[in-house]
Design a protein around this motif. Structure first.
Motif, short mmCIF file in Angstrom:
data_model
loop_
_atom_site.label_atom_id
_atom_site.label_comp_id
_atom_site.label_asym_id
_atom_site.label_seq_id
_atom_site.Cartn_x
_atom_site.Cartn_y
_atom_site.Cartn_z
N PRO A 71 -2.77 -4.08 1.31
CA PRO A 71 -1.59 -3.05 1.35
C PRO A 71 -0.47 -4.08 1.28
CG PRO A 71 -3.36 -2.46 3.02
CD PRO A 71 -3.81 -3.71 2.23
N GLU A 72 -0.21 -5.11 1.79
CA GLU A 72 0.98 -5.69 1.88
C GLU A 72 1.29 -6.49 0.41
OE1 GLU A 72 -1.51 -6.56 4.07
OE2 GLU A 72 -0.41 -5.44 5.57
N GLU A 73 0.10 -6.89 -0.28
CA GLU A 73 0.40 -7.37 -1.65
C GLU A 73 0.68 -6.12 -2.51
OE1 GLU A 73 -2.97 -10.94 -1.61
OE2 GLU A 73 -3.73 -8.85 -2.15
N VAL A 74 0.21 -4.97 -2.50
CA VAL A 74 0.60 -3.92 -3.26
C VAL A 74 1.92 -3.34 -3.18
CG1 VAL A 74 -0.08 -1.35 -3.61
CG2 VAL A 74 -1.89 -3.03 -3.35
N LYS A 75 2.26 -3.29 -1.70
CA LYS A 75 3.62 -2.90 -1.45
C LYS A 75 4.63 -3.93 -2.03
CE LYS A 75 2.82 -0.56 2.85
NZ LYS A 75 2.84 -0.56 4.33
N ALA A 76 4.31 -5.24 -2.19
CA ALA A 76 5.24 -6.22 -2.62
C ALA A 76 5.13 -6.40 -4.26
CB ALA A 76 4.75 -7.60 -1.96
N SER A 77 4.22 -5.48 -4.90
CA SER A 77 4.24 -5.73 -6.29
C SER A 77 5.62 -5.48 -6.97
CB SER A 77 3.45 -4.60 -6.75
OG SER A 77 3.31 -4.30 -8.14
#
Length: 107
Positions: A71-77
């Motif tokens: 979730p953190e990686e997707v939010k930082a996309s």
């Protein structure tokens, strides 16, 4: 659950539910994963549920995976379409006008 599946699929499990009931369903799915050790594959457009349930999230647009990660990686996309989706920007925006035109005429 009676057949002890290793994978549980849920397609829009909270569609049409009020926010409190949706949150309860999210918690139930998480508990099922923890207690039974099942892999959950949940298809949803509800971002709150996706980020609450998901350990890994994939965003798919027109059959193409745009991003996949925690979730953190997707939010930082920084992908423009991913950002627009997460920020709830309408697809009809000018920067997508050619894509929208193709969609309207079925191409």
């Amino acid at each position: 659950m009676a057949l002890d599946p290793s994978i549980l699929f849920a397609d829009e499990p909270s569609a049409g539910l009020d926010p409190r009931t949706s949150a309860g369903l999210d918690q139930l799915l998480i508990r099922l994963r923890e207690v039974f050790g099942v892999t959950l594959i949940v298809v949803t457009h509800e971002l709150d549920s996706a980020f609450a349930i998901g350990e890994r999230i994939a965003l798919i647009d027109q059959g193409k995976i745009l991003t996949i990660g925690t979730p953190e990686e997707v939010k930082a996309s920084e992908d423009e379409i991913v950002r627009d989706f997460l920020d709830r920007q309408p697809e009809i925006a000018l920067e997508h006008s050619e894509r929208y035109r193709r969609w309207m005429i079925g191409q």
